[in-house]
Design a protein around this motif. Structure first.
Motif, PDB file in Angstrom:
ATOM      1  N   GLN A   1     -13.477  -4.877  -2.110  1.00  0.00           N
ATOM      2  CA  GLN A   1     -13.136  -4.835  -0.691  1.00  0.00           C
ATOM      3  C   GLN A   1     -11.685  -5.266  -0.486  1.00  0.00           C
ATOM      4  OE1 GLN A   1     -15.635  -7.238   1.800  1.00  0.00           O
ATOM      5  NE2 GLN A   1     -14.675  -6.578   3.713  1.00  0.00           N
ATOM      6  N   VAL A   2     -10.921  -4.431   0.187  1.00  0.00           N
ATOM      7  CA  VAL A   2      -9.515  -4.710   0.461  1.00  0.00           C
ATOM      8  C   VAL A   2      -9.406  -5.396   1.821  1.00  0.00           C
ATOM      9  CG1 VAL A   2      -7.236  -3.701   0.817  1.00  0.00           C
ATOM     10  CG2 VAL A   2      -8.781  -2.726  -0.885  1.00  0.00           C
ATOM     11  N   VAL A   3      -8.699  -6.520   1.868  1.00  0.00           N
ATOM     12  CA  VAL A   3      -8.513  -7.255   3.120  1.00  0.00           C
ATOM     13  C   VAL A   3      -7.025  -7.485   3.351  1.00  0.00           C
ATOM     14  CG1 VAL A   3     -10.760  -8.383   2.957  1.00  0.00           C
ATOM     15  CG2 VAL A   3      -8.760  -9.482   1.952  1.00  0.00           C
ATOM     16  N   ASN A   4      -6.655  -7.731   4.598  1.00  0.00           N
ATOM     17  CA  ASN A   4      -5.266  -8.028   4.906  1.00  0.00           C
ATOM     18  C   ASN A   4      -4.850  -9.332   4.247  1.00  0.00           C
ATOM     19  OD1 ASN A   4      -4.953  -5.725   6.535  1.00  0.00           O
ATOM     20  ND2 ASN A   4      -5.717  -6.796   8.349  1.00  0.00           N
ATOM     21  N   ALA A   5      -3.679  -9.332   3.663  1.00  0.00           N
ATOM     22  CA  ALA A   5      -3.201 -10.512   2.949  1.00  0.00           C
ATOM     23  C   ALA A   5      -2.706 -11.573   3.933  1.00  0.00           C
ATOM     24  CB  ALA A   5      -2.080 -10.127   1.994  1.00  0.00           C
ATOM     25  N   SER A   6      -2.750 -12.812   3.493  1.00  0.00           N
ATOM     26  CA  SER A   6      -2.224 -13.931   4.275  1.00  0.00           C
ATOM     27  C   SER A   6      -1.476 -14.862   3.329  1.00  0.00           C
ATOM     28  CB  SER A   6      -3.357 -14.673   4.994  1.00  0.00           C
ATOM     29  OG  SER A   6      -4.292 -15.179   4.052  1.00  0.00           O
TER      30      SER A   6
ATOM     31  N   ASP B   1      -8.491  -9.456  -4.374  1.00  0.00           N
ATOM     32  CA  ASP B   1      -8.846 -10.808  -4.801  1.00  0.00           C
ATOM     33  C   ASP B   1      -9.517 -10.907  -6.169  1.00  0.00           C
ATOM     34  OD1 ASP B   1      -7.789 -11.915  -2.492  1.00  0.00           O
ATOM     35  OD2 ASP B   1      -9.660 -11.692  -1.375  1.00  0.00           O
TER      36      ASP B   1
ATOM     37  N   SER C   1       1.082  -1.563   8.341  1.00  0.00           N
ATOM     38  CA  SER C   1      -0.157  -2.294   8.591  1.00  0.00           C
ATOM     39  C   SER C   1      -1.186  -1.425   9.300  1.00  0.00           C
ATOM     40  CB  SER C   1       0.134  -3.551   9.418  1.00  0.00           C
ATOM     41  OG  SER C   1       0.810  -3.200  10.629  1.00  0.00           O
TER      42      SER C   1
ATOM     43  N   GLN D   1       0.842  -1.190   0.000  1.00  0.00           N
ATOM     44  CA  GLN D   1       0.000   0.000   0.000  1.00  0.00           C
ATOM     45  C   GLN D   1       0.878   1.241   0.000  1.00  0.00           C
ATOM     46  OE1 GLN D   1      -3.874  -0.400   2.513  1.00  0.00           O
ATOM     47  NE2 GLN D   1      -2.229  -1.241   3.770  1.00  0.00           N
TER      48      GLN D   1
ATOM     49  N   ASN E   1      -1.678   1.643   8.268  1.00  0.00           N
ATOM     50  CA  ASN E   1      -1.962   2.664   7.245  1.00  0.00           C
ATOM     51  C   ASN E   1      -1.286   3.998   7.543  1.00  0.00           C
ATOM     52  OD1 ASN E   1      -3.476   0.890   5.747  1.00  0.00           O
ATOM     53  ND2 ASN E   1      -5.452   1.685   6.387  1.00  0.00           N
TER      54      ASN E   1
ATOM     55  N   VAL F   1      -1.837  -6.051   1.581  1.00  0.00           N
ATOM     56  CA  VAL F   1      -3.261  -6.374   1.482  1.00  0.00           C
ATOM     57  C   VAL F   1      -3.510  -7.264   0.278  1.00  0.00           C
ATOM     58  CG1 VAL F   1      -3.986  -4.255   2.648  1.00  0.00           C
ATOM     59  CG2 VAL F   1      -3.720  -4.276   0.153  1.00  0.00           C
ATOM     60  N   SER F   2      -4.701  -7.852   0.250  1.00  0.00           N
ATOM     61  CA  SER F   2      -5.077  -8.760  -0.835  1.00  0.00           C
ATOM     62  C   SER F   2      -6.161  -8.129  -1.695  1.00  0.00           C
ATOM     63  CB  SER F   2      -5.573 -10.088  -0.237  1.00  0.00           C
ATOM     64  OG  SER F   2      -5.886 -11.006  -1.261  1.00  0.00           O
TER      65      SER F   2
END
Length: 251
Positions: free
Chosen positions: A193-198, A175, A139, A105, A141, A172-173
């Motif tokens: 929708q932006v989500v935390n990546a894993s 998808d 993380s 980001q 931001n 972030v992921s």
């Protein structure tokens, strides 16, 4: 006849747009983390036709059916397949591996944007930034400040400076590739929708290469150029036939 010319012209515009995309892919072969753009072309809606055409002998030929309205770009997506890894040894170069949907980001004047280009550096305020000077976000931001000499970036994105953990890269992921929108400067916006990546791994001292395949793009470029030339010939043919029909028309 006019409908045929319109359809051919629309098809040529579509081919020109797709050729621009292929050209842009080729221009970014050496851009770290660049993802090629994929455009799919489909036929536009067909129109019902019920007409009578004049023949060369003066007779009339009825025609009932459908005429195409040319082609158009139906979908555009970002190819998220991984590029190769280039070892640079720079402590501020990082690459994301294992998860092709994971992005860094960065803060821009137009809001948060996303990139796979980990070719980072420090600005005069000791902030981690892109080559264009945009702050890389943590993380939380927030801009990441690195004030020290010994910098270690671990596989989970955590940052240690002189033996003390100071921050964590905000990864972030994204998808859905069809919702990723190129913004220039190797940055992307995301309409989902932006989500935390894993399930990712960060490699310090490496950069991800562009995923553009030169041979594939060159083959596509040649095919598009030939299709464009065919469109030009179709317009000339339609124009000549229209002229012949008008010259034979009798009231």
């Amino acid at each position: 006849m006019v409908r045929g010319i319109e359809a051919a012209a629309k098809g040529m515009i579509t081919l020109s747009d797709k050729l621009d995309s292929v050209t842009n892919n080729l221009a970014n072969i050496s851009t770290p983390g660049f993802k090629r753009i994929i455009q799919n072309v489909s036929e536009s809606e067909n129109y019902p036709v019920n007409r009578v055409f004049l023949q060369s002998d003066g007779g009339r030929a009825p025609f009932m059916g459908y005429l195409g309205n040319g082609s158009e770009i139906s979908t555009q997506a970002v190819d998220l397949s991984a590029g190769g890894l280039e070892h640079t040894s720079s402590k501020f170069d990082v690459a994301i591996t294992l998860n092709n949907n994971a992005f860094f980001q960065v803060q821009t004047p137009n809001g948060i944007r996303y990139t796979r280009d980990g070719n980072f550096t420090l600005n005069n305020n000791d902030e981690l930034v892109t080559q264009d000077g945009y702050p890389v976000l943590s993380s939380a931001n927030a801009p990441i400040t690195i004030d020290g000499q010994n910098v270690v970036i671990s596989s989970d994105g955590s940052i240690q400076v002189d033996g003390q953990q100071t921050d964590t890269l905000g990864i972030v992921s994204l998808d859905n590739p069809s919702l990723i929108v190129p913004q220039g400067s190797n940055l992307y916006n995301y309409n989902g929708q932006v989500v935390n990546a894993s399930n990712f791994k960060v490699l310090q001292g490496y950069l991800e290469s562009s995923n553009v395949n030169t041979v594939r793009e060159m083959v596509d470029m040649i095919a598009l150029e030939r299709a464009y030339e065919s469109g030009q010939k179709a317009i000339v043919t339609e124009d000549n036939e229209t002229g012949q029909m008008l010259s034979q028309f009798r009231i």
